[in-house]
Design a protein around this motif. Structure first.
Motif, mmCIF file in Angstrom:
data_model
loop_
_atom_site.group_PDB
_atom_site.id
_atom_site.type_symbol
_atom_site.label_atom_id
_atom_site.label_comp_id
_atom_site.label_asym_id
_atom_site.label_seq_id
_atom_site.Cartn_x
_atom_site.Cartn_y
_atom_site.Cartn_z
ATOM 1 N N SER A 54 20.119 -96.146 56.264
ATOM 2 C CA SER A 54 21.043 -95.826 57.352
ATOM 3 C C SER A 54 20.282 -95.680 58.669
ATOM 4 O O SER A 54 19.056 -95.581 58.684
ATOM 5 N N GLU A 55 21.023 -95.669 59.760
ATOM 6 C CA GLU A 55 20.411 -95.387 61.054
ATOM 7 C C GLU A 55 19.934 -93.939 61.041
ATOM 8 O O GLU A 55 20.660 -93.049 60.586
ATOM 9 N N TYR A 56 18.701 -93.703 61.499
ATOM 10 C CA TYR A 56 18.204 -92.330 61.455
ATOM 11 C C TYR A 56 17.249 -92.050 62.600
ATOM 12 O O TYR A 56 16.753 -92.955 63.274
ATOM 13 N N MET A 100 24.943 -84.521 67.316
ATOM 14 C CA MET A 100 25.247 -85.955 67.288
ATOM 15 C C MET A 100 25.171 -86.537 65.883
ATOM 16 O O MET A 100 25.796 -87.551 65.592
ATOM 17 N N ALA A 101 24.412 -85.906 64.996
ATOM 18 C CA ALA A 101 24.150 -86.466 63.672
ATOM 19 C C ALA A 101 25.355 -86.329 62.741
ATOM 20 O O ALA A 101 26.161 -85.401 62.855
ATOM 21 N N ASP A 102 25.453 -87.273 61.805
ATOM 22 C CA ASP A 102 26.455 -87.178 60.735
ATOM 23 C C ASP A 102 25.889 -86.417 59.540
ATOM 24 O O ASP A 102 26.639 -85.823 58.763
ATOM 25 N N ALA A 103 24.581 -86.456 59.392
ATOM 26 C CA ALA A 103 23.911 -85.766 58.292
ATOM 27 C C ALA A 103 22.573 -85.235 58.793
ATOM 28 O O ALA A 103 21.954 -85.817 59.682
ATOM 29 N N SER A 130 26.021 -93.915 49.417
ATOM 30 C CA SER A 130 27.365 -93.920 48.851
ATOM 31 C C SER A 130 28.350 -93.147 49.726
ATOM 32 O O SER A 130 29.554 -93.422 49.701
ATOM 33 N N LEU A 131 27.824 -92.189 50.495
ATOM 34 C CA LEU A 131 28.678 -91.387 51.377
ATOM 35 C C LEU A 131 28.899 -92.073 52.727
ATOM 36 O O LEU A 131 29.675 -91.580 53.543
ATOM 37 N N GLY A 132 28.191 -93.178 52.941
ATOM 38 C CA GLY A 132 28.405 -93.976 54.147
ATOM 39 C C GLY A 132 27.898 -93.348 55.422
ATOM 40 O O GLY A 132 28.425 -93.637 56.507
ATOM 41 N N VAL A 133 26.858 -92.520 55.328
ATOM 42 C CA VAL A 133 26.315 -91.919 56.554
ATOM 43 C C VAL A 133 25.175 -92.784 57.107
ATOM 44 O O VAL A 133 24.603 -93.614 56.429
#
Length: 209
Positions: A28-30, A70-73, A206-209
């Motif tokens: 993912s983007e990180y 700003m982060a999703d995770a 799997s969670l799409g983050v």
């Protein structure tokens, strides 16, 4: 976007490598942040953040706070110092107090992963518990934790080979010299840690983050 934070004072230690490995395994983007060398004070209890959920203490934490929002995770890693989470990691988590005034809970719903490293299983469990508790207080969704094998400073302080208070002597007894065979496993040698990392990476995908 996934934000990875290493609270270790070592820029390229076990915590750093474990957090980075999870980020890479997520596909993912990180963004990765090391707290090493940063000035992060603890909460001073001024309550000035109550009006807008923004901390008014000015130091290096404020920029990290913006990235958290700003982060999703968020993957947060910290070492075990003296049987508990290190001061730098604790201060960083403590400052998230500003995010939860007036039931706003600015981090609510964000995915959280705890990472710890210690030379004892008990130490990693406690540090992970502290990180997870901080995330849950902020109403984040904690989906997992990784426990890595830490690298005690006793192996590099210069006196660990014959110091009865240190972990080297506790494990091997007094040595004439600390050799490579005595050193804790590097991250690359920790098959169980890498297994945990890959599982968390798959879960985040799997969670799409």
């Amino acid at each position: 976007m996934i934000l990875g934070i290493s609270a270790s004072g070592r820029k390229d230690g076990i915590i750093s490598k474990t957090v980075k490995a999870i980020l890479e395994a997520s596909n993912s983007e990180y963004e990765y942040i090391s707290l090493s060398g940063k000035r992060i004070n603890g909460c001073i209890g001024c309550t000035l953040c109550a009006a807008d959920n923004q901390c008014k203490v000015k130091d290096d934490w404020n920029e990290i706070a913006e990235k958290m929002l700003m982060a999703d995770a968020i993957i947060f890693g910290a070492p075990n110092y003296g049987g508990t989470i290190n001061a730098l990691g604790h201060a960083c988590l403590e400052r998230t107090f500003c995010f939860r005034h007036r039931e706003a809970f600015s981090l609510s719903g964000k995915i959280g992963v705890a990472v710890s490293a210690s030379y004892s299983e008990e130490g990693t469990s406690l540090v992970n518990m502290i990180i997870k508790k901080s995330m849950m207080v902020n109403k984040m969704s904690v989906v997992g934790a990784v426990s890595a094998h830490g690298y005690s400073q006793c192996y590099t302080c210069g006196f660990g080979h014959n110091c009865n208070a240190g972990n080297v002597v506790k494990k091997y007894g007094p040595l004439d010299k600390i050799e490579k065979k005595h050193l804790p496993p590097s991250f690359e040698e920790q098959e169980d840690t890498i297994f945990q990392v890959n599982n968390i990476g798959k879960l985040l995908r799997s969670l799409g983050v």
